[in-house]
Structure formats: C-alpha cells, structure tokens
Motif scaffolding. Structure first.
Motif, PDB file in Angstrom:
ATOM      1  N   MET A  58       1.877  -8.537  -7.014  1.00  0.00           N
ATOM      2  CA  MET A  58       0.811  -7.547  -7.208  1.00  0.00           C
ATOM      3  C   MET A  58       0.963  -6.381  -6.237  1.00  0.00           C
ATOM      4  N   ALA A  59       1.442  -6.650  -5.027  1.00  0.00           N
ATOM      5  CA  ALA A  59       1.700  -5.565  -4.075  1.00  0.00           C
ATOM      6  C   ALA A  59       2.781  -4.634  -4.619  1.00  0.00           C
ATOM      7  N   LYS A  60       3.796  -5.214  -5.262  1.00  0.00           N
ATOM      8  CA  LYS A  60       4.845  -4.398  -5.885  1.00  0.00           C
ATOM      9  C   LYS A  60       4.261  -3.546  -7.017  1.00  0.00           C
ATOM     10  N   LYS A  87      -3.597   2.394  -0.524  1.00  0.00           N
ATOM     11  CA  LYS A  87      -4.440   1.528   0.306  1.00  0.00           C
ATOM     12  C   LYS A  87      -4.540   0.130  -0.321  1.00  0.00           C
ATOM     13  N   LEU A  88      -4.674   0.058  -1.644  1.00  0.00           N
ATOM     14  CA  LEU A  88      -4.718  -1.228  -2.337  1.00  0.00           C
ATOM     15  C   LEU A  88      -3.443  -2.020  -2.074  1.00  0.00           C
ATOM     16  N   GLY A  89      -2.308  -1.370  -2.186  1.00  0.00           N
ATOM     17  CA  GLY A  89      -1.034  -2.047  -1.927  1.00  0.00           C
ATOM     18  C   GLY A  89      -0.959  -2.592  -0.514  1.00  0.00           C
ATOM     19  N   GLU A  90      -1.426  -1.787   0.458  1.00  0.00           N
ATOM     20  CA  GLU A  90      -1.422  -2.239   1.847  1.00  0.00           C
ATOM     21  C   GLU A  90      -2.319  -3.463   2.017  1.00  0.00           C
ATOM     22  N   GLN A  91      -3.494  -3.421   1.410  1.00  0.00           N
ATOM     23  CA  GLN A  91      -4.430  -4.541   1.532  1.00  0.00           C
ATOM     24  C   GLN A  91      -3.877  -5.804   0.873  1.00  0.00           C
ATOM     25  N   ILE A  92      -3.246  -5.653  -0.281  1.00  0.00           N
ATOM     26  CA  ILE A  92      -2.656  -6.811  -0.959  1.00  0.00           C
ATOM     27  C   ILE A  92      -1.527  -7.395  -0.112  1.00  0.00           C
ATOM     28  N   THR A 127       2.408  -0.638  -5.492  1.00  0.00           N
ATOM     29  CA  THR A 127       3.349   0.370  -5.012  1.00  0.00           C
ATOM     30  C   THR A 127       3.891   1.193  -6.176  1.00  0.00           C
ATOM     31  N   ALA A 128       4.245   0.519  -7.263  1.00  0.00           N
ATOM     32  CA  ALA A 128       4.738   1.234  -8.450  1.00  0.00           C
ATOM     33  C   ALA A 128       3.647   2.136  -9.018  1.00  0.00           C
ATOM     34  N   LEU A 129       2.408   1.644  -9.033  1.00  0.00           N
ATOM     35  CA  LEU A 129       1.291   2.450  -9.515  1.00  0.00           C
ATOM     36  C   LEU A 129       1.128   3.699  -8.659  1.00  0.00           C
ATOM     37  N   ALA A 151      -6.303   9.287  -6.359  1.00  0.00           N
ATOM     38  CA  ALA A 151      -6.002   7.942  -6.862  1.00  0.00           C
ATOM     39  C   ALA A 151      -4.738   7.390  -6.198  1.00  0.00           C
ATOM     40  N   VAL A 152      -3.796   8.268  -5.868  1.00  0.00           N
ATOM     41  CA  VAL A 152      -2.586   7.848  -5.151  1.00  0.00           C
ATOM     42  C   VAL A 152      -2.982   7.207  -3.822  1.00  0.00           C
TER      43      VAL A 152
END
Length: 102
Positions: free
Chosen positions: A43-45, A86-91, A48-50, A80-81
């Motif tokens: 999910m972190a990947k 931030k979502l990727g970092e938290q995951i 990052t792709a998102l 949104a970027v």
C-alpha cells in the motif's frame, strides 16, 4: 504519445475497492501479522505511485487546455500530491511498526 494512463488507474482502483469489500465482508483477511505488514508495504508503494501520478497530472493539466480554470485545478491536484505523499509516509511508518509485531 503512449497510452492513456486512466485505464491503468481504473484497474488499480477497482482492485483496491474489491479487496476492501472482500475484507469487510469477511471473505478474506490476513492470517499473520507479517501478512498485514506485507500488505502495508504494498500500500505504501501504491501511495507513492499515486503521488507520482498526481504530480505528473498537475504539471500536465495546464498544458492540455487554454481554459483558465486549469491552473486552479492543477493547484488543487498539487495539494492532493502533498496529501498522498503524507499518506505514503504514514503507511511506511505503520508498516515498519507492524513488521516488528509477532
């Protein structure tokens, strides 16, 4: 130019929605903490792709049209970027902690 990435994005979104639905319905789930940690890594990947795709879209959007609202749309996509980053970092943090769970 290559293909329209919308189709790949749609497929990924559908796959994630299906997985979430199956987990919520009890049709599937994680058997071990390591499985959950591995899912978090994937999910972190995705996050990052998102973030990368959103960044590219924010850069491209103003050049796709002469519409003056394109700049505002690009600004909102740029916000949104930041959220996706931030979502990727938290995951990643959650995954790191989850990987220590036995």
């Amino acid at each position: 130019m290559g293909y329209d990435p919308m189709y790949a994005v749609r497929t990924a979104a559908q796959a994630m929605a299906e997985a979430a639905k199956d987990v919520a319905a009890g049709h599937t789930g994680w058997d071990r903490p390591a499985d959950a940690a591995n899912s978090l890594e994937q999910m972190a990947k995705l996050a990052t792709a998102l973030s990368d795709l959103l960044r590219q879209q924010a850069e491209a959007l103003p050049g796709l049209t002469a519409d003056p609202q394109a700049a505002e749309a690009a600004k909102l996509v740029s916000e949104a970027v930041a959220t996706a980053t931030k979502l990727g970092e938290q995951i990643r943090k959650a995954g790191s902690t989850a990987s220590a769970v036995r």
